[in-house]
Design a protein around this motif. Sequence first.
Motif, PDB file in Angstrom:
ATOM      1  N   PRO A 179      34.728  32.795  45.762  1.00 15.01           N
ATOM      2  CA  PRO A 179      34.307  34.039  45.097  1.00 15.01           C
ATOM      3  C   PRO A 179      35.487  34.972  44.846  1.00 15.01           C
ATOM      4  O   PRO A 179      36.493  34.933  45.552  1.00 15.01           O
ATOM      5  N   VAL A 180      35.344  35.815  43.836  1.00 17.29           N
ATOM      6  CA  VAL A 180      36.371  36.802  43.520  1.00 17.29           C
ATOM      7  C   VAL A 180      36.235  37.986  44.484  1.00 17.29           C
ATOM      8  O   VAL A 180      35.129  38.528  44.632  1.00 17.29           O
ATOM      9  N   PRO A 181      37.303  38.393  45.152  1.00  8.85           N
ATOM     10  CA  PRO A 181      37.203  39.582  46.015  1.00  8.85           C
ATOM     11  C   PRO A 181      36.703  40.782  45.217  1.00  8.85           C
ATOM     12  O   PRO A 181      37.128  41.003  44.077  1.00  8.85           O
ATOM     13  N   ILE A 185      37.576  42.692  41.295  1.00 12.47           N
ATOM     14  CA  ILE A 185      36.637  42.934  40.198  1.00 12.47           C
ATOM     15  C   ILE A 185      36.642  44.410  39.824  1.00 12.47           C
ATOM     16  O   ILE A 185      36.748  44.769  38.652  1.00 12.47           O
ATOM     17  N   ALA A 186      36.548  45.269  40.828  1.00 17.58           N
ATOM     18  CA  ALA A 186      36.521  46.717  40.579  1.00 17.58           C
ATOM     19  C   ALA A 186      37.807  47.188  39.899  1.00 17.58           C
ATOM     20  O   ALA A 186      37.784  48.126  39.096  1.00 17.58           O
ATOM     21  N   ALA A 187      38.919  46.524  40.192  1.00 14.49           N
ATOM     22  CA  ALA A 187      40.221  46.964  39.674  1.00 14.49           C
ATOM     23  C   ALA A 187      40.334  46.850  38.153  1.00 14.49           C
ATOM     24  O   ALA A 187      41.095  47.598  37.521  1.00 14.49           O
ATOM     25  N   VAL A 188      39.577  45.923  37.537  1.00  9.99           N
ATOM     26  CA  VAL A 188      39.729  45.704  36.088  1.00  9.99           C
ATOM     27  C   VAL A 188      38.844  46.637  35.260  1.00  9.99           C
ATOM     28  O   VAL A 188      38.979  46.674  34.031  1.00  9.99           O
ATOM     29  N   GLU A 315      47.341  44.905  38.035  1.00 11.37           N
ATOM     30  CA  GLU A 315      48.259  44.321  39.017  1.00 11.37           C
ATOM     31  C   GLU A 315      47.515  43.685  40.195  1.00 11.37           C
ATOM     32  O   GLU A 315      47.835  43.899  41.366  1.00 11.37           O
ATOM     33  N   VAL A 316      46.487  42.906  39.823  1.00 10.52           N
ATOM     34  CA  VAL A 316      45.764  42.116  40.821  1.00 10.52           C
ATOM     35  C   VAL A 316      45.826  40.656  40.394  1.00 10.52           C
ATOM     36  O   VAL A 316      46.029  40.359  39.205  1.00 10.52           O
ATOM     37  N   PRO A 317      45.679  39.715  41.319  1.00  6.09           N
ATOM     38  CA  PRO A 317      45.692  38.295  40.937  1.00  6.09           C
ATOM     39  C   PRO A 317      44.646  37.988  39.872  1.00  6.09           C
ATOM     40  O   PRO A 317      43.532  38.529  39.906  1.00  6.09           O
ATOM     41  N   HIS A 318      45.011  37.117  38.949  1.00  5.28           N
ATOM     42  CA  HIS A 318      44.083  36.760  37.861  1.00  5.28           C
ATOM     43  C   HIS A 318      42.896  35.967  38.396  1.00  5.28           C
ATOM     44  O   HIS A 318      43.050  35.097  39.256  1.00  5.28           O
ATOM     45  N   ASN A 322      34.226  32.363  35.474  1.00  4.55           N
ATOM     46  CA  ASN A 322      33.421  31.299  36.069  1.00  4.55           C
ATOM     47  C   ASN A 322      33.219  31.523  37.569  1.00  4.55           C
ATOM     48  O   ASN A 322      32.212  31.114  38.139  1.00  4.55           O
ATOM     49  N   ARG A 323      34.181  32.169  38.188  1.00  3.83           N
ATOM     50  CA  ARG A 323      34.108  32.379  39.641  1.00  3.83           C
ATOM     51  C   ARG A 323      33.042  33.391  40.033  1.00  3.83           C
ATOM     52  O   ARG A 323      32.646  33.455  41.206  1.00  3.83           O
ATOM     53  N   LEU A 324      32.576  34.195  39.094  1.00  2.00           N
ATOM     54  CA  LEU A 324      31.555  35.193  39.421  1.00  2.00           C
ATOM     55  C   LEU A 324      30.250  34.533  39.855  1.00  2.00           C
ATOM     56  O   LEU A 324      29.457  35.129  40.592  1.00  2.00           O
TER      57      LEU A 324
END
Length: 372
Positions: A179-181, A185-188, A315-318, A322-324
């Motif tokens: 899962p995406v941390p 998600i919030a950062a984008v 500036e967070v990992p890409h 699909n991971r959502l």
Amino acid sequence: MAKKRVPKYAHHKPSGQARVRIDGKDIYLGVYGSQESHQRYSELLGEWSRSNSEPIKDVKVRELTHLYIEHCKIYYRKNGEVTGEVANIKSAVRYLNQKFRNLLSKEIDTLKLEAVREHMIEADLARKTINCHISRIKSMFKWAANKKFIDKMVFLELTTLEGLKEGRSMARETDAVIPVPESYIAAVKEYVTSPIWTMIQLQMYTGMRPGEVLQMRACDLVMSGDVWEYHPQSHKTQHKKKLRIVHLGKHAQELIKPYLTTDLQAYLFSPLKGRAEYTSKNYRDDAKAFVRNDRRRYSSQGYYIAIKRACESAEVPHWSPNRLRHNFATNVRREHGIEAARVLLGHSSAVTSEIYAEVDIESARAVIAKIG
């Protein structure tokens, strides 16, 4: 005797038509690239092949790949459109052509297929991707054997080449999908447009695949009761005649409502709206948003790139959309069990009866009503 050459699907640029030359005569097939032109080409090629008493034995690799891709453009279709598998096949045979495009197809053996595989490893393809690509190449030779372009023994030899085993080759291994941390998600949020952010949230609340959320239309929604239903016009297991229902709780409904219009056939999430928002935010007041006329909805690639660029800006990992689904699945499994996660994600194991299908749907509705 002159060697028989396979008639090619060609583009007549002055007229925009597709054409093929058979026995010295040009035959026009319709608009270049259209389904009708590819269908007509396939029919004519079949007639031409049957009219030759002797099987074609001297088809070069580049000719065979061309013919196979034309076949795939007809075979791999869903709702009248070419599926993504054709692009995967093109990618696979590209590596074959780079090594042996001028070789006769009948001369391809396991050693040469291994050389193609090594070429893929050198290109830094992942092991699982390489195995899939090699399987696609084998399928092409199976098709060629059925069409009498090669002897069936050529294909049978290729089937003896085993796939790469985990940890037993130089091929790159991929990390397990997790899962995406939530912080990523919030950062984008501040770096994407409203339609993109809404689609991200919808995936979080429903477990939809990216392709399913991209194609949402009002006509595909059943907006009655506490839990709405979304029936995608196209989905991953459609060719297996499987039912796919996405259940929409109160949070998902609130996200969708601002995008509903009187045009029931229109896609809810339009690139035009997103581009207009981006333009007004980043350019002068009188600047106009430009979007191609055929961009009625976001493409999977466009959605992916929008998130990738937002990750870079934040500036967070890409991470991939699909991971959502993994985020959704993890939450549902933790709170409601693995069976609820299976049903809501549209997964299935064995063929079940209509009674079990009804129980599944009711179970899904109950869980979504709690989740929102």
